[in-house]
Design an enzyme around this catalytic site. Sequence first.
Site, PDB file in Angstrom:
ATOM      1  N   LYS A 164       0.850  -1.187   0.000  1.00  0.00           N
ATOM      2  CA  LYS A 164       0.000   0.000   0.000  1.00  0.00           C
ATOM      3  C   LYS A 164       0.887   1.239   0.000  1.00  0.00           C
ATOM      4  O   LYS A 164       1.988   1.190   0.582  1.00  0.00           O
ATOM      5  CB  LYS A 164      -0.899   0.017   1.233  1.00  0.00           C
ATOM      6  CG  LYS A 164      -1.823  -1.181   1.379  1.00  0.00           C
ATOM      7  CD  LYS A 164      -2.984  -1.125   0.420  1.00  0.00           C
ATOM      8  CE  LYS A 164      -3.808  -2.408   0.526  1.00  0.00           C
ATOM      9  NZ  LYS A 164      -4.999  -2.431  -0.288  1.00  0.00           N
ATOM     10  N   HIS A 284      -6.398 -14.017  -5.996  1.00  0.00           N
ATOM     11  CA  HIS A 284      -7.059 -12.853  -5.389  1.00  0.00           C
ATOM     12  C   HIS A 284      -8.484 -12.815  -5.927  1.00  0.00           C
ATOM     13  O   HIS A 284      -8.763 -13.336  -6.993  1.00  0.00           O
ATOM     14  CB  HIS A 284      -6.279 -11.577  -5.742  1.00  0.00           C
ATOM     15  CG  HIS A 284      -6.589 -10.436  -4.816  1.00  0.00           C
ATOM     16  ND1 HIS A 284      -7.767  -9.739  -4.893  1.00  0.00           N
ATOM     17  CD2 HIS A 284      -5.888  -9.888  -3.790  1.00  0.00           C
ATOM     18  CE1 HIS A 284      -7.773  -8.794  -3.943  1.00  0.00           C
ATOM     19  NE2 HIS A 284      -6.643  -8.873  -3.257  1.00  0.00           N
TER      20      HIS A 284
HETATM   21  C1  RUB Z   1      -5.750  -5.637   1.875  1.00  0.00           C
HETATM   22  C2  RUB Z   1      -6.334  -5.536   0.500  1.00  0.00           C
HETATM   23  C3  RUB Z   1      -6.783  -6.771  -0.110  1.00  0.00           C
HETATM   24  C4  RUB Z   1      -8.264  -6.954  -0.023  1.00  0.00           C
HETATM   25  C5  RUB Z   1      -8.579  -8.426   0.007  1.00  0.00           C
HETATM   26  O1  RUB Z   1      -5.468  -4.380   2.434  1.00  0.00           O
HETATM   27  O2  RUB Z   1      -6.457  -4.519  -0.111  1.00  0.00           O
HETATM   28  O3  RUB Z   1      -6.501  -6.767  -1.471  1.00  0.00           O
HETATM   29  O4  RUB Z   1      -8.835  -6.250   0.986  1.00  0.00           O
HETATM   30  O5  RUB Z   1      -9.850  -8.730   0.484  1.00  0.00           O
HETATM   31  P1  RUB Z   1      -5.958  -4.011   3.897  1.00  0.00           P
HETATM   32  P2  RUB Z   1     -10.374 -10.247   0.466  1.00  0.00           P
HETATM   33  O6  RUB Z   1      -5.360  -5.018   4.817  1.00  0.00           O
HETATM   34  O7  RUB Z   1      -5.513  -2.609   4.143  1.00  0.00           O
HETATM   35  O8  RUB Z   1      -7.442  -4.109   3.894  1.00  0.00           O
HETATM   36  O9  RUB Z   1      -9.258 -11.125   0.847  1.00  0.00           O
HETATM   37  O10 RUB Z   1     -11.502 -10.261   1.447  1.00  0.00           O
HETATM   38  O11 RUB Z   1     -10.850 -10.510  -0.909  1.00  0.00           O
END
Ligand code: RUB
Length: 459
Positions: A164, A284
């Site tokens: 990030k 993802h």
């Molecule tokens: C994590 C992030 C992830 C998604 C995944 O960042 O951005 O890509 O939130 O979500 P943070 P999922 O920890 O700041 O939220 O695994 O539920 O699909």
Amino acid sequence: MDHADRFIDLSLADADLAASHVLAAYILKPADGYDFLKTVTHFAAESGCGTQVPLANEDAFSRTLDVIAYQAEASNGLVKLAFPLALFDFNMSDGKASITSFLNLLAGNTQGMAEIADLKLHDFHLPESYLKAFDGPQITIAKHWTHLGRDEAAGGMIVGAILKPKLGLRPKALADAAYKFWLGGDLVENDQPQGNQSFAPLADTLPLMADALKRAQDETGAAKIFSVNITADDPTEMDMRTEAALEAFKATPNSLAFHIDAYIAGPMALTYACRTLPYFISAHRAGHAAVTSQRSNRGYSAFVLTKINRLMGASGIHTGTMGFGRMEGNEADRPIACMIAQNVAQGPYFEQNWHGMKRSAAIVSGGINALRLPSFLQNLGHSNFILAAGGGAFGHIDGPTAGALSLRQAEACWLARADPFDFAADHPEFARAFLSFEQDADIIHPGWRTALPHDITNQ
Ligand code: RUB
């Protein structure tokens, strides 16, 4: 008699069909003015022969492929269909089963039927022969655990971060962010939209990332992992990104893993990566909630999505945070993580035996930080997964190294069943997480401001 009546037989049960059919459980609500059972028969007909009128060209064989509705409960909308195995498509090249075909049949045209208001697929069961025609994972989390020098059966939480801000860092800043996280953590993963942006071309970013990883390894004496996003619209472009990553990490190939935006790019992208790359492949699921949201009465559930990702061969699958992070979900989502990691697992409607298919690891991401992690672990009951914290790592008040350490310490706190305030007294990064995520601290640990030593929680 309605022609479609032949597609329903409520005398049958799961056990009569499970060895020879794919079983599917839906919640169905007819549109206003439509009768429940009549709609169910039309749904089964549409699922099987694909139309609702008698066909002049059907023959005795084609009728053996009827999809049968064998459970239909008007009170709660539960409908179970049985799909004969011969309906499914197998590869010309190698006889492998196809998720594209599976989704076409279980959640294809029927999603748009005018007489159905709500139709959501919540669970499915595969018989052994069909299950074994899917690839399943080739590479598992054991590869990462071995690389990290841990027990390969239950190596504990891999402390990972999603980079990030998700977009906006130039190559040097991206590599620097990863390097600092690696000083305290194990794994860094690209976020889902990170690719070959003009301000961070892969050709520049990947060598810097490989150099950062090597420096972090040298400095800590511990192995590190980078999961590079190779998602693209076509396999040629994916190959090019893969080649660039392999070239950049040629000195540390065991540190490399690959990330696919598996929902957005679809089954072909994930399957292609799993079949061509003998590496850990992360699936993802950005975008999935458009179909899987608990607030949506159409599509299929996150449970179904996760289960098909194991079939396709994902080594790791984003499974959400069961309501302990910032994305939609709740504690009852636990079966999602169990279904991909066990050999026999209970879903909402069916028990699935995976007949030895390798397991996928849960990737836990979406708003988890050191304060939220212990409750999540308590609900899951173990820490054998990959954590991919974004804000929880890079939002730590003392930076990503401290963020990584705070997450590792949070796991240790839970494993020791220690009191968080006592534990914080001699784990400064964990303690400083209270100050980093004050709003969470106020909710999860009210009273923390007085319980923790002033010098730790003071800016
Ligand atoms: C994590 C992030 C992830 C998604 C995944 O960042 O951005 O890509 O939130 O979500 P943070 P999922 O920890 O700041 O939220 O695994 O539920 O699909």
